[in-house]
Design a protein around this motif. Sequence first.
Motif, PDB file in Angstrom:
ATOM      1  N   HIS A   1      74.574  -0.600   6.219  1.00  0.00           N
ATOM      2  CA  HIS A   1      73.722  -0.517   5.035  1.00  0.00           C
ATOM      3  C   HIS A   1      72.765  -1.708   4.957  1.00  0.00           C
ATOM      4  CE1 HIS A   1      72.742   1.195   1.101  1.00  0.00           C
ATOM      5  NE2 HIS A   1      72.619  -0.059   0.674  1.00  0.00           N
ATOM      6  N   ALA A   2      73.169  -2.832   5.538  1.00  0.00           N
ATOM      7  CA  ALA A   2      72.304  -4.015   5.530  1.00  0.00           C
ATOM      8  C   ALA A   2      71.187  -3.925   6.563  1.00  0.00           C
ATOM      9  CB  ALA A   2      73.134  -5.273   5.788  1.00  0.00           C
ATOM     10  N   MET A   3      71.240  -2.916   7.430  1.00  0.00           N
ATOM     11  CA  MET A   3      70.211  -2.765   8.461  1.00  0.00           C
ATOM     12  C   MET A   3      68.960  -2.100   7.895  1.00  0.00           C
ATOM     13  SD  MET A   3      72.475  -1.481  11.722  1.00  0.00           S
ATOM     14  CE  MET A   3      71.053  -1.390  12.824  1.00  0.00           C
ATOM     15  N   TRP A   4      67.823  -2.469   8.465  1.00  0.00           N
ATOM     16  CA  TRP A   4      66.573  -1.826   8.070  1.00  0.00           C
ATOM     17  C   TRP A   4      66.519  -0.398   8.617  1.00  0.00           C
ATOM     18  CZ3 TRP A   4      64.462  -6.869  10.324  1.00  0.00           C
ATOM     19  CH2 TRP A   4      64.541  -7.886   9.363  1.00  0.00           C
ATOM     20  N   LYS A   5      67.130  -0.179   9.773  1.00  0.00           N
ATOM     21  CA  LYS A   5      67.177   1.157  10.380  1.00  0.00           C
ATOM     22  C   LYS A   5      68.611   1.467  10.797  1.00  0.00           C
ATOM     23  CE  LYS A   5      62.401   0.888  12.021  1.00  0.00           C
ATOM     24  NZ  LYS A   5      61.488   0.957  13.186  1.00  0.00           N
ATOM     25  N   PRO A   6      69.426   1.957   9.864  1.00  0.00           N
ATOM     26  CA  PRO A   6      70.854   2.187  10.140  1.00  0.00           C
ATOM     27  C   PRO A   6      71.114   3.170  11.276  1.00  0.00           C
ATOM     28  CG  PRO A   6      70.395   2.344   7.781  1.00  0.00           C
ATOM     29  CD  PRO A   6      69.081   2.292   8.469  1.00  0.00           C
ATOM     30  N   GLN A   7      70.144   4.046  11.584  1.00  0.00           N
ATOM     31  CA  GLN A   7      70.345   5.020  12.648  1.00  0.00           C
ATOM     32  C   GLN A   7      70.569   4.344  14.003  1.00  0.00           C
ATOM     33  OE1 GLN A   7      67.723   4.610  10.648  1.00  0.00           O
ATOM     34  NE2 GLN A   7      66.631   6.525  10.263  1.00  0.00           N
ATOM     35  N   LYS A   8      70.111   3.104  14.148  1.00  0.00           N
ATOM     36  CA  LYS A   8      70.241   2.402  15.419  1.00  0.00           C
ATOM     37  C   LYS A   8      71.647   1.838  15.659  1.00  0.00           C
ATOM     38  CE  LYS A   8      65.420   0.978  16.037  1.00  0.00           C
ATOM     39  NZ  LYS A   8      64.517  -0.172  16.306  1.00  0.00           N
ATOM     40  N   PHE A   9      72.522   1.991  14.664  1.00  0.00           N
ATOM     41  CA  PHE A   9      73.835   1.346  14.776  1.00  0.00           C
ATOM     42  C   PHE A   9      74.771   2.047  15.761  1.00  0.00           C
ATOM     43  CE2 PHE A   9      78.236   0.557  13.661  1.00  0.00           C
ATOM     44  CZ  PHE A   9      78.251  -0.810  13.484  1.00  0.00           C
ATOM     45  N   LYS A  10      74.557   3.305  16.060  1.00  0.00           N
ATOM     46  CA  LYS A  10      75.552   4.163  16.715  1.00  0.00           C
ATOM     47  C   LYS A  10      76.322   3.512  17.864  1.00  0.00           C
ATOM     48  CE  LYS A  10      72.522   7.463  17.217  1.00  0.00           C
ATOM     49  NZ  LYS A  10      71.882   8.730  17.632  1.00  0.00           N
TER      50      LYS A  10
END
Length: 479
Positions: free
Chosen positions: A255-264
Amino acid sequence: MLPQKQAEEAMMSSLTQTMEREEGEEVKGETSQFSFKNALWHGGSAYDAWFSCASNQVAQVLLTLPYSFSQLGMLSGIIFQVFYGLLGSYTAYLISILYIEYRSRKEKENVSFKNHVIQWFEVLEGLLGPYWKAIGLAFNCTFLLFGSVIQLIACASNIYYINDHLDKRTWTYIFGACCATTVFIPSFHNYRIWSFLGLGMTTYTAWYLTIAALVHGQVENVTHSAPNKMVLYFTGATNILYTFGGHAVTVEIMHAMWKPQKFKYIYLYATVYVFTLTLPSAIAVYWAFGDQLLDHSNAFSLLPRSGWRDTGVILMLIHQFITFGFACTPLYFVWEKVIGMHDTKSIFLRAITRLPVVIPIWFLAIIFPFFGPINSAVGALLVSFTVYIIPASAHMLTYRSASARKNAAEKLPFFIPNWTVMYVVNAFVVVWVLVVGFGFGGWASMTNFIKQVDTFGLFAKCYQCPPKVLPSSNHTLHH
């Protein structure tokens, strides 16, 4: 084409939210092209997430892995590290998928998360209902509570090897007060510099342990008898299960990421780096000291004192402060939501309201100061569910219907060819961890934990402290 289009729409919704966040950050820097404060304080990139995951994964447990090897044996220790590292990366991936699914559904309903941090129990509630919220909240909060307790115990255990003028219990009082200052760190956005420094500290300590053990060489008549007892074997295995179960804070980091989709796949990349720290250090220290580690759950205790060791101890103390903040911050969020202070912008006011969370952690660290055995107990009873069983089960139930699978916000990963294979893998995770991690691991770790309580008692003043040699003669003692 319809499912793909819907997935793209969900992704665009998330990207819109992301752009709004980034614009907000740019507004802050309008008066200056570069802000030193923002560079150190406001982190939300994929690199920040990687540093957070890698730093949070190897804290004090780095010092207990040689102890686990003395229980498991060299071969089993290596196999379990690789196996649970990959298993943990997989379930972190599942959590990230469920987060994206939940968020895309909510954003379609025009729900804004501008001043709200999404947490794991809220994802479970949104996807599966209130009962799953209660289960997630209970396990996650209890795990994070004891995770914070372990950091305080580790602080006291480590500083004792530099300064033994105070007992470990007194050091726990002192570090409890120091760690309470984490109430002033608002969210995971603000851990950028701490995550970076924390990983540097564990990297130094891991390679110090490796090199110092090799330079020291094997102790005289060294023995490597493990595995020889089932209780010890499964206790060690469960400690490694705990090692790669640091993603109880995955949702908050995403949630703290600007682009959470990149977390995978970030957690997998972090785990690969962590292997370069945990495997060499555990192998080298176990090779050097063998069965002596069975009575020394902290690897620092067997290495001779030197400037290099003292540096490692100090760096680990600072890192444990950081990890305490990592474990406690989600608890702060939960408490803020309970008392209605989560939307408050005043850092000082939020800090004051967070203080009651630290008190029970402080108290529990004084009651159960068992460094090593408590890791295994937490791993078996809490991590097994929080990190492995619940995410795998929730993923299966979320996508149990054909329509849910068809309209999934994220496609299947490249290594899973179809949904049948996905269900088989998830079912394997649930059964394995339930039987081996919770079942055998729970039995072994609690047996070992109870043994420590019987031996040292609750509120132990100085757990596993070497006996001090009194500088007095028999005449002085007689007098």
